[in-house]
Design a protein around this motif. Structure first.
Motif, PDB file in Angstrom:
ATOM      1  N   PHE A 197      10.116   5.239  -9.706  1.00 56.79           N
ATOM      2  CA  PHE A 197      10.298   3.812  -9.461  1.00 56.79           C
ATOM      3  C   PHE A 197       9.872   3.029 -10.690  1.00 56.79           C
ATOM      4  O   PHE A 197       9.064   3.500 -11.506  1.00 56.79           O
ATOM      5  N   ASP A 198      10.395   1.818 -10.799  1.00 54.35           N
ATOM      6  CA  ASP A 198       9.924   0.888 -11.817  1.00 54.35           C
ATOM      7  C   ASP A 198       8.714   0.144 -11.282  1.00 54.35           C
ATOM      8  O   ASP A 198       8.604  -0.108 -10.083  1.00 54.35           O
ATOM      9  N   GLY A 199       7.812  -0.251 -12.162  1.00 56.72           N
ATOM     10  CA  GLY A 199       6.641  -1.004 -11.742  1.00 56.72           C
ATOM     11  C   GLY A 199       5.389  -0.159 -11.743  1.00 56.72           C
ATOM     12  O   GLY A 199       5.362   0.960 -12.272  1.00 56.72           O
ATOM     13  N   PRO A 200       4.312  -0.661 -11.108  1.00 56.43           N
ATOM     14  CA  PRO A 200       3.018   0.035 -11.170  1.00 56.43           C
ATOM     15  C   PRO A 200       2.996   1.358 -10.417  1.00 56.43           C
ATOM     16  O   PRO A 200       2.221   2.249 -10.737  1.00 56.43           O
ATOM     17  N   GLN A 204       6.590   8.592  -5.519  1.00 55.03           N
ATOM     18  CA  GLN A 204       6.309   8.518  -4.089  1.00 55.03           C
ATOM     19  C   GLN A 204       4.826   8.651  -3.787  1.00 55.03           C
ATOM     20  O   GLN A 204       4.282   7.928  -2.937  1.00 55.03           O
ATOM     21  N   ARG A 205       4.178   9.555  -4.473  1.00 56.47           N
ATOM     22  CA  ARG A 205       2.765   9.802  -4.198  1.00 56.47           C
ATOM     23  C   ARG A 205       1.932   8.550  -4.420  1.00 56.47           C
ATOM     24  O   ARG A 205       1.152   8.145  -3.542  1.00 56.47           O
ATOM     25  N   SER A 206       2.053   7.940  -5.584  1.00 60.87           N
ATOM     26  CA  SER A 206       1.248   6.755  -5.893  1.00 60.87           C
ATOM     27  C   SER A 206       1.609   5.581  -4.986  1.00 60.87           C
ATOM     28  O   SER A 206       0.738   4.791  -4.603  1.00 60.87           O
ATOM     29  N   LEU A 207       2.885   5.484  -4.611  1.00 62.42           N
ATOM     30  CA  LEU A 207       3.297   4.402  -3.721  1.00 62.42           C
ATOM     31  C   LEU A 207       2.689   4.572  -2.329  1.00 62.42           C
ATOM     32  O   LEU A 207       2.111   3.633  -1.771  1.00 62.42           O
ATOM     33  N   LEU A 208       2.798   5.770  -1.747  1.00 65.26           N
ATOM     34  CA  LEU A 208       2.243   6.015  -0.423  1.00 65.26           C
ATOM     35  C   LEU A 208       0.731   5.853  -0.403  1.00 65.26           C
ATOM     36  O   LEU A 208       0.154   5.294   0.526  1.00 65.26           O
ATOM     37  N   LYS A 209       0.080   6.343  -1.456  1.00 66.19           N
ATOM     38  CA  LYS A 209      -1.379   6.237  -1.524  1.00 66.19           C
ATOM     39  C   LYS A 209      -1.816   4.784  -1.629  1.00 66.19           C
ATOM     40  O   LYS A 209      -2.799   4.377  -0.993  1.00 66.19           O
ATOM     41  N   ALA A 210      -1.079   3.987  -2.408  1.00 71.81           N
ATOM     42  CA  ALA A 210      -1.430   2.567  -2.551  1.00 71.81           C
ATOM     43  C   ALA A 210      -1.291   1.839  -1.219  1.00 71.81           C
ATOM     44  O   ALA A 210      -2.159   1.042  -0.838  1.00 71.81           O
ATOM     45  N   TYR A 211      -0.173   2.095  -0.515  1.00 70.05           N
ATOM     46  CA  TYR A 211       0.020   1.467   0.788  1.00 70.05           C
ATOM     47  C   TYR A 211      -1.055   1.910   1.773  1.00 70.05           C
ATOM     48  O   TYR A 211      -1.551   1.121   2.593  1.00 70.05           O
ATOM     49  N   ALA A 212      -1.428   3.190   1.730  1.00 65.55           N
ATOM     50  CA  ALA A 212      -2.453   3.697   2.640  1.00 65.55           C
ATOM     51  C   ALA A 212      -3.804   3.039   2.385  1.00 65.55           C
ATOM     52  O   ALA A 212      -4.485   2.597   3.321  1.00 65.55           O
ATOM     53  N   ILE A 213      -4.194   2.963   1.114  1.00 69.96           N
ATOM     54  CA  ILE A 213      -5.478   2.344   0.764  1.00 69.96           C
ATOM     55  C   ILE A 213      -5.479   0.880   1.143  1.00 69.96           C
ATOM     56  O   ILE A 213      -6.489   0.332   1.621  1.00 69.96           O
ATOM     57  N   ASN A 214      -4.338   0.208   0.958  1.00 68.19           N
ATOM     58  CA  ASN A 214      -4.230  -1.202   1.317  1.00 68.19           C
ATOM     59  C   ASN A 214      -4.431  -1.417   2.814  1.00 68.19           C
ATOM     60  O   ASN A 214      -4.915  -2.468   3.236  1.00 68.19           O
ATOM     61  N   ARG A 215      -4.093  -0.421   3.622  1.00 64.92           N
ATOM     62  CA  ARG A 215      -4.288  -0.517   5.075  1.00 64.92           C
ATOM     63  C   ARG A 215      -5.673  -0.030   5.496  1.00 64.92           C
ATOM     64  O   ARG A 215      -5.995  -0.018   6.678  1.00 64.92           O
ATOM     65  N   GLY A 216      -6.481   0.392   4.555  1.00 65.06           N
ATOM     66  CA  GLY A 216      -7.836   0.836   4.871  1.00 65.06           C
ATOM     67  C   GLY A 216      -7.929   2.301   5.225  1.00 65.06           C
ATOM     68  O   GLY A 216      -8.941   2.738   5.785  1.00 65.06           O
ATOM     69  N   TYR A 217      -6.895   3.083   4.902  1.00 65.55           N
ATOM     70  CA  TYR A 217      -6.906   4.503   5.199  1.00 65.55           C
ATOM     71  C   TYR A 217      -7.492   5.290   4.029  1.00 65.55           C
ATOM     72  O   TYR A 217      -7.272   4.953   2.869  1.00 65.55           O
ATOM     73  N   TYR A 223      -2.125  16.076  -3.281  1.00 64.82           N
ATOM     74  CA  TYR A 223      -0.925  15.891  -2.471  1.00 64.82           C
ATOM     75  C   TYR A 223      -0.176  17.217  -2.464  1.00 64.82           C
ATOM     76  O   TYR A 223      -0.543  18.171  -3.154  1.00 64.82           O
ATOM     77  N   ILE A 224       0.887  17.284  -1.656  1.00 68.46           N
ATOM     78  CA  ILE A 224       1.702  18.496  -1.562  1.00 68.46           C
ATOM     79  C   ILE A 224       3.134  18.149  -1.976  1.00 68.46           C
ATOM     80  O   ILE A 224       3.757  17.259  -1.385  1.00 68.46           O
ATOM     81  N   SER A 225       3.636  18.842  -2.958  1.00 63.37           N
ATOM     82  CA  SER A 225       4.974  18.559  -3.468  1.00 63.37           C
ATOM     83  C   SER A 225       6.049  19.188  -2.581  1.00 63.37           C
ATOM     84  O   SER A 225       5.816  20.177  -1.883  1.00 63.37           O
ATOM     85  N   LYS A 226       7.242  18.629  -2.670  1.00 66.96           N
ATOM     86  CA  LYS A 226       8.407  19.232  -2.046  1.00 66.96           C
ATOM     87  C   LYS A 226       8.858  20.388  -2.936  1.00 66.96           C
ATOM     88  O   LYS A 226       8.952  20.248  -4.149  1.00 66.96           O
ATOM     89  N   SER A 227       9.126  21.537  -2.327  1.00 63.64           N
ATOM     90  CA  SER A 227       9.474  22.716  -3.111  1.00 63.64           C
ATOM     91  C   SER A 227      10.515  23.557  -2.389  1.00 63.64           C
ATOM     92  O   SER A 227      10.250  24.045  -1.278  1.00 63.64           O
TER      93      SER A 227
END
Length: 475
Positions: A197-200, A204-217, A223-227
């Motif tokens: 993705f473009d931006g910070p 997928q990993r950094s995006l999901l983690k950021a959203y999770a932390i923002n929700r207090g999780y 992480y586990i990669s797709k293989s």
């Protein structure tokens, strides 16, 4: 470290499992792959650590991966949920991991699961050593709730925004029940490293983690990669399920599972008192408290029947059919089944004494009394003391109410036969100076084990019934 602390650690490792629950309401996020391979990696990191696994799902992947052909079966997960000791159901499995075989009967057992802490109770006496991993169904049914609330660590795999949104239900469930949410951790799974993705947040990993932390999780560091290689281990012409440890050593996923296993192993070592042990200690304290309450209730109890003076306690004679207790708790004891029935027949229902055991009226009467509770309350009339008699059902609903004069003799003042109603009231309710303030509750019990009503759980229900009746009497 003190000797006591060392003993606790040894006990925890040998009898009380450190439970890791893998859970997500979203299917297809890699739950089972995470659960099964985590067990294998934990065992590889520490060969002396007992590791076991079971599944509340019905796909039998656990069995396909760990089963040793020819091993005789000695029970499954359904037997565990019926109360069989978990340690006796463990089967020696492949890769040094023990497992409890899966079952197709779990859906039929759900209605019999007694609340969300039943599994915690079973684990407290299961004698399953080391680490236990539970794979759950993709929903929050009663079995999943049990696995969540008993867990020392809950790992929630997320692969997209939909699965991340579903995490909210697990966190809200813990919030509603008042459980500590520190045991909950998210791990991004099946992450496709080709997606950018473009931006910070560039993947997928950094995006999901950021959203999770923002929700207090809380999130695990890895992480586990797709293989495609890993996916082929569970879907292949042989029909077998192969572990990442032995069949995907050169993949990125191998290193990621190593890191996850090390995190769980570190948490296990830092937790000398798993929840199963803490729950066992709580059960022991509850049992001690309940035994003390049981003994206290027995100590203040009349030991013989009011009418025939036959000893009913401590012997179990099999004839104590009713328990009585005054509203203020000052008087309590048991009544011989036949004696109290005769009082009701003669003084309340006017059916006379000595009714034949084969008389249909007695059969109808006995059925009615076994399903009812009876209340006696003295009231002051203008010229004499009356007794208000009430009959209630098991839920505390009033079915009948009548007034009777409180006379010492059945046939009047010239009769020599003492009234059973008079004996019942005068020898139990002490507050005769202010009639109407106190009542006597008589409740049927199991004649084969009458003292069972004094056990905490049963007595709690009796006390609730007495409280509901008292509210109606006051009204």
């Amino acid at each position: 470290m003190t000797a006591a602390a060392i003993n606790i650690i040894i006990a925890a490792m040998t009898d009380y499992p450190y439970l890791v629950t893998i859970s997500s309401e979203k299917g297809g996020v890699g739950k089972t792959t995470l659960a099964t391979n985590l067990a294998i990696f934990l065992k590889a990191l520490n060969e002396n650590l007992p590791v076991s696994i079971l599944s509340f799902d019905n796909h039998f992947t656990v069995d396909r991966m760990f089963e040793i052909k020819g091993q005789p079966l000695k029970g499954d997960v359904a037997d565990f949920l019926r109360g069989a000791p978990g340690g006796e159901l463990l089967h020696t499995g492949q890769y040094g991991v023990s497992y409890i075989p899966s079952s197709k009967a779990l859906s039929d057992l759900k209605h019999s699961v007694q609340g969300p802490l039943m599994l915690a109770r079973f684990l407290a006496s299961a004698q399953i050593p080391g680490v236990l991993i539970i794979d759950t169904r993709p929903d929050l049914d009663i079995l999943t709730q049990n696995a969540l609330f008993a867990a020392d660590r809950v790992i929630i795999p997320v692969k997209d925004m939909a699965s991340l949104e579903n995490c909210r239900n697990i966190f809200e469930l813990f919030e509603k029940k008042g459980f500590d949410k520190k045991s909950l951790s998210l791990i991004p799974c099946l992450i496709d490293s080709r997606i950018k993705f473009d931006g910070p947040f560039q993947d997928q990993r950094s995006l999901l983690k950021a959203y999770a932390i923002n929700r207090g999780y809380r999130c695990l560091d890895t992480y586990i990669s797709k293989s495609p290689k890993v996916e082929s281990l569970a879907t292949n012409p042989s029909g077998k399920v192969y572990p990442i440890l032995t069949h995907a050593r050169n993949t990125e996923v191998y290193g990621q599972f190593t890191q996850v296993a090390r995190t769980v192993l570190a948490d296990f070592r830092a937790s000398p008192s798993p929840r199963a042990l803490l729950f066992r200690q709580w059960l022991a304290s509850e049992e001690e408290r309940n035994n003390a309450s049981f003994s206290a209730r027995q100590e203040g109890m009349r030991q013989d029947c009011l009418f025939c003076k036959r000893p009913l306690l401590p012997e179990t004679s099999g004839t104590a059919g009713f328990y009585f207790e005054s509203s203020d708790g000052a008087a309590c004891g048991f009544l011989e089944d036949h004696c109290f029935s005769e009082v009701l027949l003669a003084s309340i229902f006017n059916l006379g004494k000595g009714l034949s055991p084969d008389d249909p009226k007695r059969h109808m009467f006995n059925d009615a009394t076994r399903g009812s509770s009876f209340v006696f309350r003295p009231l002051r009339n203008a010229s004499e003391t009356m007794v208000e008699f009430s009959r209630f059902d098991r839920e505390g609903m009033q079915l009948l109410k009548k007034l009777y004069p409180l006379r010492e003799h059945e046939g009047g003042i010239l009769s020599r036969e003492r009234s059973g109603l008079f004996t019942l009231v005068t020898e139990t309710i002490a507050d005769h100076a202010q009639p109407g303030n106190t009542f006597l509750l008589v409740h049927p019990v199991n004649p084969e084990r009458p003292e069972g009503i004094l056990v905490e759980e049963n007595y709690r229900e009796f006390a609730k019934l007495k409280k509901r009746i008292a509210a109606q009497m006051e009204a």
